[in-house]
Design an enzyme around this catalytic site. Structure first.
Site, mmCIF file in Angstrom:
data_model
loop_
_atom_site.group_PDB
_atom_site.id
_atom_site.type_symbol
_atom_site.label_atom_id
_atom_site.label_comp_id
_atom_site.label_asym_id
_atom_site.label_seq_id
_atom_site.Cartn_x
_atom_site.Cartn_y
_atom_site.Cartn_z
ATOM 1 N N GLY A 18 0.876 -1.180 0.000
ATOM 2 C CA GLY A 18 0.000 0.000 0.000
ATOM 3 C C GLY A 18 0.902 1.214 0.000
ATOM 4 C CE1 TYR A 76 -2.493 -4.254 -2.973
ATOM 5 C CE2 TYR A 76 -1.932 -4.780 -5.243
ATOM 6 C CZ TYR A 76 -1.559 -4.365 -3.978
ATOM 7 O OH TYR A 76 -0.250 -4.061 -3.719
ATOM 8 C CE LYS A 215 6.578 12.018 -6.013
ATOM 9 N NZ LYS A 215 5.751 11.134 -5.162
ATOM 10 C CG ASP A 248 4.577 4.291 -2.851
ATOM 11 O OD1 ASP A 248 4.004 5.375 -3.069
ATOM 12 O OD2 ASP A 248 4.058 3.187 -3.109
HETATM 13 P P1 AMP Z 1 7.552 8.320 -10.857
HETATM 14 O O1 AMP Z 1 6.540 8.063 -9.802
HETATM 15 O O2 AMP Z 1 7.414 7.470 -12.084
HETATM 16 O O3 AMP Z 1 7.691 9.782 -11.180
HETATM 17 O O4 AMP Z 1 8.929 7.854 -10.228
HETATM 18 C C1 AMP Z 1 9.323 8.248 -8.928
HETATM 19 C C2 AMP Z 1 10.818 8.345 -8.886
HETATM 20 O O5 AMP Z 1 11.390 7.084 -9.236
HETATM 21 C C3 AMP Z 1 11.406 9.326 -9.876
HETATM 22 O O6 AMP Z 1 11.439 10.628 -9.314
HETATM 23 C C4 AMP Z 1 12.801 8.768 -10.110
HETATM 24 O O7 AMP Z 1 13.654 9.174 -9.054
HETATM 25 C C5 AMP Z 1 12.592 7.258 -9.979
HETATM 26 N N1 AMP Z 1 12.429 6.614 -11.292
HETATM 27 C C6 AMP Z 1 11.270 6.271 -11.905
HETATM 28 N N2 AMP Z 1 11.505 5.680 -13.094
HETATM 29 C C7 AMP Z 1 12.868 5.630 -13.230
HETATM 30 C C8 AMP Z 1 13.778 5.112 -14.223
HETATM 31 N N3 AMP Z 1 13.339 4.520 -15.347
HETATM 32 N N4 AMP Z 1 15.093 5.226 -13.999
HETATM 33 C C9 AMP Z 1 15.567 5.816 -12.870
HETATM 34 N N5 AMP Z 1 14.779 6.311 -11.912
HETATM 35 C C10 AMP Z 1 13.453 6.227 -12.073
#
Ligand code: AMP
Length: 300
Positions: A18, A76, A215, A248
């Site tokens: 979660g 889930y 993010k 998370d």
């Molecule tokens: P998101 O929720 O998809 O924005 O991802 C959260 C965090 O995970 C991002 O701010 C990155 O720090 C990391 N992240 C997500 N996807 C990638 C990826 N393909 N390669 C490296 N870091 C990632």
């Protein structure tokens, strides 16, 4: 929630996950000295007991995990089709956690008021009963008056909301109350037509939020602290296995790092490393040893 994953036909692998729990786990794993409490409601059933045992196994404080007399946890199922595409089926409409606001008594508020931060997820806001939201805002005001930093991640999941206007109205209240916002670009894209991280910062400027962290997957992270905006480069991970709980893990490591007094730059570096590690493992919670070894790399 209880997570079920179909392995071979007719056989389910069962675990717990979660968004708030995942964030708490990664905060605690990265910063063991920080007392990290789960605030939720479970039932009297054996799965609930196993869930609380799991929280404890991760070092989380369970003093504020309430036991509802008649309800049980939400559940889930994750299914993966032949192309590797995942789909989710939820049984959460009668979950104990929907009742958590009923347990936020003055005594509980006094305990929460001793904390530094209170983390609110948009998923929790969608899941608690709509008629208890006003009580929740009042409780949040009490915590803010006690000096607790309110953190908000919208984590927009369209199907949890009656319609877009319900989600928008609730999110805007949460943005109004929070001191630290952690939205993803995707969270605001559909609801507000915001298409990039800079647009999210501009959206948040409406609410005078002290600290904003946007993010945006592997593209970048943009932060705004006291209106000073910085863009941080993310090194894309080559071997992405499962992006569940990337946000998370980022949140947990970020909050622990800020609570420990680290700068925004150091904090984003650490949080991105935690998220980048988690996505190289299947599921929301990466194995403990592999995670701590990967985090030791960045420390060294
Ligand atoms: P998101 O929720 O998809 O924005 O991802 C959260 C965090 O995970 C991002 O701010 C990155 O720090 C990391 N992240 C997500 N996807 C990638 C990826 N393909 N390669 C490296 N870091 C990632």
């Amino acid at each position: 929630m209880v997570e079920l994953r179909a392995s071979t036909p007719g056989i389910m692998h069962q675990s717990f996950a979660g968004d708030v729990y995942n964030s708490a786990v990664y905060l605690k794993r990265c910063f063991n000295a920080i007392d990290t409490s789960m605030v939720t409601a479970v039932g009297k059933d054996t799965l609930s007991s196993a869930m609380v045992a799991q929280f404890e196994d991760e070092g989380l404080n369970t003093d504020l995990v309430f036991v509802h007399p008649t309800k049980s946890p939400g559940m889930y199922l994750i299914e993966t089709d032949d192309e590797g595409e995942r789909s989710f089926t939820y049984w959460r409409s009668d979950a104990a956690a929907r009742k958590v606001v009923d347990f936020l008594s003055d005594e509980v508020l006094a305990a929460l008021g001793k904390g530094d931060m209170f983390f609110v997820s948009g998923i929790s806001l969608a899941v608690i009963e709509p008629e208890s939201r006003d009580v929740f805002w009042a409780r949040l005001e009490t915590l803010k008056a006690k000096g607790v930093v309110v953190v908000f991640d919208p984590n927009y999941r369209p199907r949890l909301w009656k319609d877009e206007s319900e989600a928008k109205e609730t999110f805007e209240k949460a943005f109004h109350y929070c001191d630290l916002a952690m939205p993803g670009v995707e969270d605001l894209e559909v609801l507000y037509g915001v298409s990039d991280a800079q647009g999210v910062i501009e959206f948040c400027n409406r609410f005078s939020i002290n600290e904003v962290v946007v993010k945006n997957g592997p593209a970048s992270v943009i932060t705004s602290l006291n209106s000073s905006v910085e863009s941080h480069t993310i090194t894309p991970v080559k071997n992405v296995v499962d992006t569940t709980s990337a946000g998370d893990a980022f949140n947990g490591a970020y909050l622990g790092s800020r609570l420990s007094g680290m700068s925004i730059d150091e904090t984003v570096r650490l949080a991105a490393h935690a998220a980048g590690t988690v996505i190289q493992h299947p599921g929301a919670i990466a194995p403990k040893v592999a995670f701590s070894e990967a985090m030791a790399d960045i420390a060294g």
